[in-house]
Design an enzyme around this catalytic site. Sequence first.
Site, PDB file in Angstrom:
ATOM      1  N   HIS A 148       0.814  -1.220   0.000  1.00  0.00           N
ATOM      2  CA  HIS A 148       0.000   0.000   0.000  1.00  0.00           C
ATOM      3  C   HIS A 148       0.842   1.263   0.000  1.00  0.00           C
ATOM      4  O   HIS A 148       0.412   2.305  -0.503  1.00  0.00           O
ATOM      5  CB  HIS A 148      -1.028  -0.037   1.124  1.00  0.00           C
ATOM      6  CG  HIS A 148      -2.168  -0.942   0.771  1.00  0.00           C
ATOM      7  ND1 HIS A 148      -2.245  -2.236   1.200  1.00  0.00           N
ATOM      8  CD2 HIS A 148      -3.223  -0.751  -0.066  1.00  0.00           C
ATOM      9  CE1 HIS A 148      -3.315  -2.809   0.665  1.00  0.00           C
ATOM     10  NE2 HIS A 148      -3.928  -1.938  -0.100  1.00  0.00           N
ATOM     11  N   ARG A 197     -15.441   1.709  -2.701  1.00  0.00           N
ATOM     12  CA  ARG A 197     -15.324   0.390  -2.095  1.00  0.00           C
ATOM     13  C   ARG A 197     -15.580   0.499  -0.604  1.00  0.00           C
ATOM     14  O   ARG A 197     -15.080   1.418   0.042  1.00  0.00           O
ATOM     15  CB  ARG A 197     -13.910  -0.147  -2.349  1.00  0.00           C
ATOM     16  CG  ARG A 197     -13.662  -1.473  -1.680  1.00  0.00           C
ATOM     17  CD  ARG A 197     -12.335  -2.056  -2.078  1.00  0.00           C
ATOM     18  NE  ARG A 197     -11.232  -1.423  -1.381  1.00  0.00           N
ATOM     19  CZ  ARG A 197      -9.962  -1.737  -1.588  1.00  0.00           C
ATOM     20  NH1 ARG A 197      -9.649  -2.614  -2.526  1.00  0.00           N
ATOM     21  NH2 ARG A 197      -9.006  -1.159  -0.914  1.00  0.00           N
ATOM     22  N   GLU A 230     -10.792 -10.817  -6.021  1.00  0.00           N
ATOM     23  CA  GLU A 230      -9.396 -10.771  -5.579  1.00  0.00           C
ATOM     24  C   GLU A 230      -9.015 -11.988  -4.737  1.00  0.00           C
ATOM     25  O   GLU A 230      -7.901 -12.086  -4.245  1.00  0.00           O
ATOM     26  CB  GLU A 230      -9.104  -9.462  -4.819  1.00  0.00           C
ATOM     27  CG  GLU A 230     -10.056  -9.135  -3.697  1.00  0.00           C
ATOM     28  CD  GLU A 230      -9.760  -7.785  -3.043  1.00  0.00           C
ATOM     29  OE1 GLU A 230      -8.670  -7.236  -3.224  1.00  0.00           O
ATOM     30  OE2 GLU A 230     -10.655  -7.285  -2.320  1.00  0.00           O
ATOM     31  N   ASP A 275      -4.252  -8.428  -4.705  1.00  0.00           N
ATOM     32  CA  ASP A 275      -4.506  -9.545  -3.803  1.00  0.00           C
ATOM     33  C   ASP A 275      -4.653 -10.860  -4.568  1.00  0.00           C
ATOM     34  O   ASP A 275      -4.219 -11.905  -4.091  1.00  0.00           O
ATOM     35  CB  ASP A 275      -5.762  -9.283  -2.962  1.00  0.00           C
ATOM     36  CG  ASP A 275      -5.433  -8.391  -1.770  1.00  0.00           C
ATOM     37  OD1 ASP A 275      -4.394  -8.619  -1.129  1.00  0.00           O
ATOM     38  OD2 ASP A 275      -6.201  -7.456  -1.489  1.00  0.00           O
ATOM     39  N   ARG A 316       2.453  -9.746  -0.870  1.00  0.00           N
ATOM     40  CA  ARG A 316       2.705  -8.644  -1.802  1.00  0.00           C
ATOM     41  C   ARG A 316       3.636  -7.581  -1.248  1.00  0.00           C
ATOM     42  O   ARG A 316       4.147  -6.746  -1.989  1.00  0.00           O
ATOM     43  CB  ARG A 316       1.365  -8.015  -2.240  1.00  0.00           C
ATOM     44  CG  ARG A 316       0.581  -7.447  -1.095  1.00  0.00           C
ATOM     45  CD  ARG A 316      -0.866  -7.166  -1.492  1.00  0.00           C
ATOM     46  NE  ARG A 316      -1.105  -5.778  -1.817  1.00  0.00           N
ATOM     47  CZ  ARG A 316      -2.309  -5.237  -1.963  1.00  0.00           C
ATOM     48  NH1 ARG A 316      -3.391  -6.009  -1.832  1.00  0.00           N
ATOM     49  NH2 ARG A 316      -2.452  -3.979  -2.247  1.00  0.00           N
ATOM     50  N   CYS A 345      -8.988  -3.096 -11.033  1.00  0.00           N
ATOM     51  CA  CYS A 345      -8.476  -1.935 -10.315  1.00  0.00           C
ATOM     52  C   CYS A 345      -7.189  -2.259  -9.552  1.00  0.00           C
ATOM     53  O   CYS A 345      -6.682  -1.455  -8.801  1.00  0.00           O
ATOM     54  CB  CYS A 345      -9.535  -1.361  -9.375  1.00  0.00           C
ATOM     55  SG  CYS A 345     -10.116  -2.556  -8.168  1.00  0.00           S
TER      56      CYS A 345
HETATM   57  C1  PEP Z   1      -6.308  -5.272  -5.135  1.00  0.00           C
HETATM   58  O1  PEP Z   1      -6.188  -6.120  -4.243  1.00  0.00           O
HETATM   59  O2  PEP Z   1      -5.916  -5.445  -6.292  1.00  0.00           O
HETATM   60  C2  PEP Z   1      -6.901  -3.961  -4.832  1.00  0.00           C
HETATM   61  C3  PEP Z   1      -7.156  -3.095  -5.788  1.00  0.00           C
HETATM   62  O3  PEP Z   1      -7.149  -3.657  -3.540  1.00  0.00           O
HETATM   63  P1  PEP Z   1      -6.010  -3.254  -2.482  1.00  0.00           P
HETATM   64  O4  PEP Z   1      -4.753  -2.969  -3.247  1.00  0.00           O
HETATM   65  O5  PEP Z   1      -6.497  -2.081  -1.730  1.00  0.00           O
HETATM   66  O6  PEP Z   1      -5.902  -4.479  -1.638  1.00  0.00           O
HETATM   67 MG    MG Z   2      -7.251  -5.945  -2.382  1.00  0.00          MG
END
Ligand code: PEP
Ligand code: MG
Length: 580
Positions: free
Chosen positions: A191, A334, A433, A457, A467, A504
């Site tokens: 993140h 979301r 995901e 994810d 990740r 996304c």
């Molecule tokens: C994902 O998991 O690809 C996503 C867009 O959500 P986040 O990155 O917030 O987990």
């Molecule tokens: Mg995610």
Amino acid sequence: MDELVGISAAPGIAIGDAFLYLDENPTVPRYAVAGKDLKRESTRFHEAVDKARNEIRQLRERQNSTHSDDQLQFLDSHLVMLDDREFIGTIERKLYAEELNVEWILFSTMRGLITRLDAAEDSYLRERTSDIHDVARRVLNHLLARERISLADLSKEVILITRDLLPSDAISMNKRMVKGIAMDAGGRTSHTAILARSFEIPAVLGLSTITRQASFGDRIIIDGNRGKVLLRPNHKTEKRYLLVQQEWRKREVRLMGLNELPAETRDGKLIMLKANIEVPEEVDSIAAHGADGIGLYRSEFLFLRAGGVPDEEEQYKAYSYVLDALGDKPVTIRTLDVGGDKFMPALAEVKERNPILGWRAVRFCLARQEYFVAQLRALLRASMHGNLRIMFPMISGIEELNKVTAVLEEVRAELRREGIAFREDIPVGIMIEVPSAAVTSDILAKKCDFFSIGTNDLIQYTIAVDRGNERIAYLYEPFHPGVLRLLKMVIDNAHAVGLSAGMCGEMAGDPLAALILLGLGLDEFSMSASGIPEVKRIIRSVSMSEAEEMVGNVMEMKSFEEVGGFVRDVMEKRFDVQTY
Ligand code: PEP
Ligand code: MG
């Protein structure tokens, strides 16, 4: 000059002075002290030593009855160090010789000593380093008690050097002052990386040792394009990078020329290119990059900010602000996706062995419905301000989807009873995901209005690769045939019942992946706003048949190395995509 190679997390070039933000080691400021004020620095030092001494004595008292002799001895050895005339004398001497603030003198002396002892043959001496570190830290904490620097208070431009950065820290830092980021930990879809891209701050993560190699105030270059950091560069290198920086900026301006044009293939297929945002303030960059709407608003960042959990009213204001700003363009919000690396105070008491597989997102919301209901009420009320779409994260199967839609239905009924207006036609979709959701996407597609694939994810869970872990980042591969097959399955299942398939996750903004995603039939790409122009350029220069041919080729391949090599080659030669 040292060159370190890490993971390119956010593009661009930044040149500036290092600011070390070490949570386990407090950030130590360095400033000149005029001769007449040195006495005051010396007094501060002695006071801090006294406080540290008292602290250790109290600790010793408390532990007397419960701890072994060995354990008490180490506290005694710390007391001896604090009484050591040579140690005190060295700090005093350096203070007057260097005329700098005393915390810096203490910090740099400690580092020098530790480096020397670390290199010693004698293991007894080497083991003393942690004692020195402990004692100096204790004194430093007292010295810094009034001066601890928070990232929100940064008042001059810096390159931020840190071991790891919590999303909550990243969200609250003074973004105007952070010109670049270099981190020991982290992966491309952590993140922090996502936030750096959103805030357009060049970043290199996964460097392992940058916090040990850089010092406060060091000159440093962040090459976010190549995933490199140059520490203490010579004059010639810095000049060269200034030119690279200018070229990069010119390229960005050129790409912005596409802002008013649609993302349409040569044979007329129109693709939606949307932006991911984390904070309402980012709406300004949406128009600046020609986005067709918001494909993912990560609402949890409202909950991670200092000041605690926002109530229904506060959320209503934030969502309405974003919807108002976007006019009739679609805005996908979301619902709360906390957990994993996104901590919020309400989760603080929860210690999980495996938070990434734990009490997150809709799992948390279904268990703690007071948060969920307040958020859904705020969202429904805000729907009157624009073109809202609601999206649920981390759905693992039909049971969860049924449960969250039942709560949404109850909230709708509640608002109707209260006579509060909301739009009845809000599309409700889910993120795909979790691998089980991808595999059962034919079942899920019949129960919602859209899919958005969360590759960040989905890749993590499909390949079983954290990740955010730099040690195994080499395994985190969007082009893994296992991932590509799942993507195809999800998109096909969406289309089979007439749903739109979006994405996304960060893969949607990766220029290397653009042609494959197009060929797989993806309808909507959502990414950090700054990534939109480059993906648009690729889409506008190709036909669907070319993209489908590419997919035909890669789906026959057996390994991510084979797919990656082929894709890089095509994207570099045919589309001039820069791969480093
Ligand atoms: C994902 O998991 O690809 C996503 C867009 O959500 P986040 O990155 O917030 O987990
Ligand atoms: Mg995610």
